[in-house]
Design a protein around this motif. Structure first.
Motif, PDB file in Angstrom:
ATOM      1  N   LEU A   1       0.866  -1.152   0.092  1.00 60.22           N
ATOM      2  CA  LEU A   1       0.045  -0.088  -0.070  1.00 60.22           C
ATOM      3  C   LEU A   1       0.867   1.330   0.003  1.00 60.22           C
ATOM      4  O   LEU A   1       0.686   2.101  -0.786  1.00 60.22           O
ATOM      5  N   ARG A   2       1.919   1.361   0.745  1.00 58.25           N
ATOM      6  CA  ARG A   2       2.766   2.422   0.899  1.00 58.25           C
ATOM      7  C   ARG A   2       3.446   2.591  -0.451  1.00 58.25           C
ATOM      8  O   ARG A   2       3.353   3.980  -0.844  1.00 58.25           O
ATOM      9  N   LEU A   3       3.996   1.681  -0.926  1.00 56.29           N
ATOM     10  CA  LEU A   3       4.747   1.826  -2.239  1.00 56.29           C
ATOM     11  C   LEU A   3       3.832   2.290  -3.227  1.00 56.29           C
ATOM     12  O   LEU A   3       4.347   3.039  -4.060  1.00 56.29           O
TER      13      LEU A   3
ATOM     14  N   PHE B   1       0.811   2.726  -8.781  1.00 57.87           N
ATOM     15  CA  PHE B   1       0.594   1.404  -8.747  1.00 57.87           C
ATOM     16  C   PHE B   1       1.532   0.662  -9.948  1.00 57.87           C
ATOM     17  O   PHE B   1       2.044  -0.248  -9.575  1.00 57.87           O
ATOM     18  N   ASP B   2       1.267   1.375 -11.000  1.00 57.98           N
ATOM     19  CA  ASP B   2       2.019   0.623 -12.249  1.00 57.98           C
ATOM     20  C   ASP B   2       3.775   0.542 -12.125  1.00 57.98           C
ATOM     21  O   ASP B   2       4.337  -0.098 -12.606  1.00 57.98           O
ATOM     22  N   GLN B   3       4.149   1.418 -11.178  1.00 55.91           N
ATOM     23  CA  GLN B   3       5.799   1.629 -11.135  1.00 55.91           C
ATOM     24  C   GLN B   3       6.202   0.616  -9.998  1.00 55.91           C
ATOM     25  O   GLN B   3       7.518   0.542  -9.769  1.00 55.91           O
ATOM     26  N   VAL B   4       5.525   0.011  -9.263  1.00 60.69           N
ATOM     27  CA  VAL B   4       5.835  -0.867  -8.132  1.00 60.69           C
ATOM     28  C   VAL B   4       5.709  -2.198  -8.623  1.00 60.69           C
ATOM     29  O   VAL B   4       4.994  -2.930  -9.203  1.00 60.69           O
TER      30      VAL B   4
ATOM     31  N   GLU C   1       8.886  -7.406  -6.233  1.00 59.05           N
ATOM     32  CA  GLU C   1      10.361  -7.374  -5.708  1.00 59.05           C
ATOM     33  C   GLU C   1      10.627  -6.049  -4.856  1.00 59.05           C
ATOM     34  O   GLU C   1      11.383  -6.369  -3.800  1.00 59.05           O
ATOM     35  N   GLN C   2      10.259  -4.874  -5.253  1.00 60.09           N
ATOM     36  CA  GLN C   2      10.068  -3.683  -4.293  1.00 60.09           C
ATOM     37  C   GLN C   2       9.253  -3.877  -2.882  1.00 60.09           C
ATOM     38  O   GLN C   2       9.811  -3.601  -1.902  1.00 60.09           O
ATOM     39  N   ILE C   3       8.166  -4.556  -3.016  1.00 59.73           N
ATOM     40  CA  ILE C   3       7.326  -4.761  -1.924  1.00 59.73           C
ATOM     41  C   ILE C   3       8.034  -5.628  -1.214  1.00 59.73           C
ATOM     42  O   ILE C   3       8.036  -5.456   0.319  1.00 59.73           O
TER      43      ILE C   3
ATOM     44  N   GLU D   1      -1.488  -7.010  -6.580  1.00 66.36           N
ATOM     45  CA  GLU D   1      -2.807  -6.400  -6.442  1.00 66.36           C
ATOM     46  C   GLU D   1      -3.490  -7.072  -5.282  1.00 66.36           C
ATOM     47  O   GLU D   1      -4.264  -6.374  -4.469  1.00 66.36           O
ATOM     48  N   ASP D   2      -3.232  -8.331  -5.066  1.00 64.01           N
ATOM     49  CA  ASP D   2      -3.962  -8.907  -4.047  1.00 64.01           C
ATOM     50  C   ASP D   2      -3.422  -8.123  -2.266  1.00 64.01           C
ATOM     51  O   ASP D   2      -4.114  -8.094  -1.493  1.00 64.01           O
ATOM     52  N   ALA D   3      -2.061  -8.003  -2.733  1.00 69.37           N
ATOM     53  CA  ALA D   3      -1.383  -7.390  -1.569  1.00 69.37           C
ATOM     54  C   ALA D   3      -1.805  -5.954  -1.002  1.00 69.37           C
ATOM     55  O   ALA D   3      -2.261  -5.839   0.173  1.00 69.37           O
TER      56      ALA D   3
END
Length: 200
Positions: free
Chosen positions: A24-26, A32-35, A38-40, A59-61
């Motif tokens: 959510l934070r990222l 959304f499209d830039q995350v 791996e970053q999460i 999306e589920d996260a």
């Protein structure tokens, strides 16, 4: 053994929440499209394998925070005294869960992300799952069956709709001076529901 199982479950819940919060934070910070997944995982401090133990994709996260609230609500409802009327028990369960699970900043972030078309199917599926969980809990308390009795599903949908409206009104208030507490907003919505919307 029971204590070990309890600790493992708590660790799993903490990991799931850390991943959901990171997603959510990222997505709010970067778009959304830039995350990436791996970053999460880097943000949450876990491996890719761990991520996919909990979620099928980012999306589920992103929508998982609402799932934690729904699960907490069902658990709180199950703890209410057995002789308590169903709607009264649901009202008390919501009041118990709200302070720990509804954060104003995150609620605003989730609402902003809900405008993203790619998330819509995941949101709809998640909301349907929450309603089903709550309907089954209501049916269990009433010793009835959701397949034959429409009351549990109808009540679950109505209560969750009241909760969504209360949160939206709380978030939409233009200033803190004009903003009723979330608890008061929920009380007002559930009172209308209990009265059958026939007081006007």
């Amino acid at each position: 053994m029971t204590d070990d199982l309890g600790r493992r479950e708590q660790k799993k819940l903490a990991t799931r929440r850390a991943l959901a919060d990171a997603a959510l934070r990222l997505c709010v910070e970067k778009g959304f499209d830039q995350v990436t997944v791996e970053q999460i995982t880097h943000e949450a401090g876990v491996s890719l394998r761990t991520f996919f133990n909990y979620f099928s994709g980012k999306e589920d996260a992103v929508v998982a925070g609402d799932a934690a609230t729904a699960e907490a609500l069902v658990a709180a409802f199950a703890r209410r005294p057995t002789g308590e009327p169903v709607l009264t028990a649901l009202h008390a369960a919501i009041t118990e869960v709200l302070p720990a699970h509804i954060d104003r900043t995150q609620a605003n972030q989730r609402r902003a992300l809900r405008r993203i078309p790619a998330l819509l199917p995941h949101q709809l599926a998640a909301f349907a799952a929450y309603e089903q969980q709550l309907a089954e809990a209501v049916a269990g308390r009433m010793n009835t069956d959701t397949d034959t009795d429409p009351y549990p599903a109808t009540l679950a949908a109505a209560v969750l709709a009241c909760l969504r409206v209360a949160v939206q009104r709380w978030l939409d208030a233009s200033s803190s001076a004009d903003r009723p507490s979330l608890a008061k907003s929920v009380d007002a919505m559930l009172t209308l529901l209990a009265e059958g919307f026939d007081t006007r």
